[in-house]
Design a protein around this motif. Structure first.
Motif, PDB file in Angstrom:
ATOM      1  N   ARG A  31     118.493 -14.960  40.310  1.00 14.27           N
ATOM      2  CA  ARG A  31     118.567 -14.505  41.699  1.00 14.27           C
ATOM      3  C   ARG A  31     117.651 -13.305  41.902  1.00 14.27           C
ATOM      4  O   ARG A  31     117.197 -12.665  40.944  1.00 14.27           O
ATOM      5  N   LYS A 103     117.924 -17.043  46.109  1.00 15.03           N
ATOM      6  CA  LYS A 103     117.516 -17.823  44.949  1.00 15.03           C
ATOM      7  C   LYS A 103     116.177 -17.300  44.453  1.00 15.03           C
ATOM      8  O   LYS A 103     115.344 -16.844  45.236  1.00 15.03           O
ATOM      9  N   ASP A 216     112.477 -24.897  43.572  1.00 15.75           N
ATOM     10  CA  ASP A 216     113.387 -24.593  42.468  1.00 15.75           C
ATOM     11  C   ASP A 216     113.012 -25.399  41.240  1.00 15.75           C
ATOM     12  O   ASP A 216     111.976 -26.085  41.214  1.00 15.75           O
TER      13      ASP A 216
END
Length: 298
Positions: A31, A103, A216
């Protein structure tokens, strides 16, 4: 009252990037803590004077748009309470409205720009060659004129102090691959069209805007950093818009117009900004936040 923060100071948290406006710290669990400071950049140069409360306004309007457009493209926000991640002893009030937990994504190395109107560097490119980022435009368009349809006009992501450069879609394909380039283009235009229609109902024209995207570990695309703020967009009051001039705006064009009056080569270091220009810029940001999101910082 709005707070003022020129740069974050969070002992114990790793600072991994200090950008033109945002300071980015690493957190556990893949994070990030992103802090929007009150720094102001213009012509890709960070100016020496902060705009009090600017980072709070940028964060609040970004969070508003992230929430409104999550059905179009997912975003990086995690909604983790700041109390859980800020170092002990931190002034929570200083960071409460300007920091978010997100994220940690792999940035797509391109500035994803959507343009609905011909202004700024797009207008300059059009005057020079009748096209923009390799897209041939109709002849005879005037400054600030609405384009036949919104277009995707990417640019390079410059380091602090360098200037972004408009590039063709083919250059984006060469940099990130065809599938990702098309996904970024389609997401950029989809968000812009939705937001432009939303803003139009509130008397504001979004002339253009810039997004940043990341992926991601599974390759899923997210919009990140900031969204549809006065720093990343041109907001024009619809009732003052006219073709042929650079319209008044709710963004840092107020500062750019002042800087254009100076004998400054647009290289660092930037010049000092008079108090009345700082106050005027803050008022422009605050009005955009109130008109678009119905939020008033107190």
């Amino acid at each position: 009252m709005p707070t003022t923060l020129l740069q974050s100071n969070l002992p114990g948290l790793e600072l991994i990037h200090r950008g033109k406006v945002r300071d980015v710290h690493a957190l556990s669990g893949n994070r990030l803590l992103i802090v929007a400071t009150d720094r102001l950049s213009a012509f890709d140069v960070v100016l020496p004077d902060p705009i009090p409360g600017k980072g709070e306004m940028l964060t609040q309007i970004s969070n508003f748009w992230f929430g409104k457009t999550a059905h179009i493209v997912p975003n990086h926000l995690l909604h983790t309470p700041l109390e859980e991640v800020l170092p002990p002893g931190t002034d929570l009030q200083l960071y409460r409205k300007r920091a978010v937990v997100t994220k940690r994504l792999k940035p797509v190395p391109v500035e994803a720009i959507a343009r609905g109107y011909l202004i700024g560097s797009g207008w300059k490119d059009y005057q020079a060659n009748g096209s923009l980022c390799g897209i041939k435009l109709p002849a005879g368009l005037r400054q600030a004129e609405q384009l036949p349809q919104p277009i995707f006009t990417p640019s390079t992501k410059a380091a602090v102090g360098d200037h972004d450069e408009n590039v063709s879609f083919d250059a984006v394909v060469a940099a990130v691959g065809k599938d990702l380039a098309e996904h970024v283009r389609d997401a950029t235009l989809a968000i812009y069209k939705w937001a432009a229609a939303y803003a139009a109902e509130r008397g504001i024209i979004i002339a253009d805007t810039k997004f940043e995207f990341g992926t991601d570990e599974d390759g899923k695309l997210y919009v990140m950093d900031e969204m549809l703020t006065p720093d990343s967009s041109r907001f024009w009051p619809a009732d003052q818009y006219q073709v042929g001039i650079s319209p008044p705006s709710y963004d840092k064009q107020f500062v750019r117009d002042y800087l254009e009056t100076l004998d400054w080569n647009k290289q660092a270091p930037g010049p000092q900004i008079p108090a009345q220009v700082i106050a005027g810029t803050s008022a422009k940001y605050a009005e955009a936040l109130q008109r678009l999101a119905g939020i008033t910082l107190e």
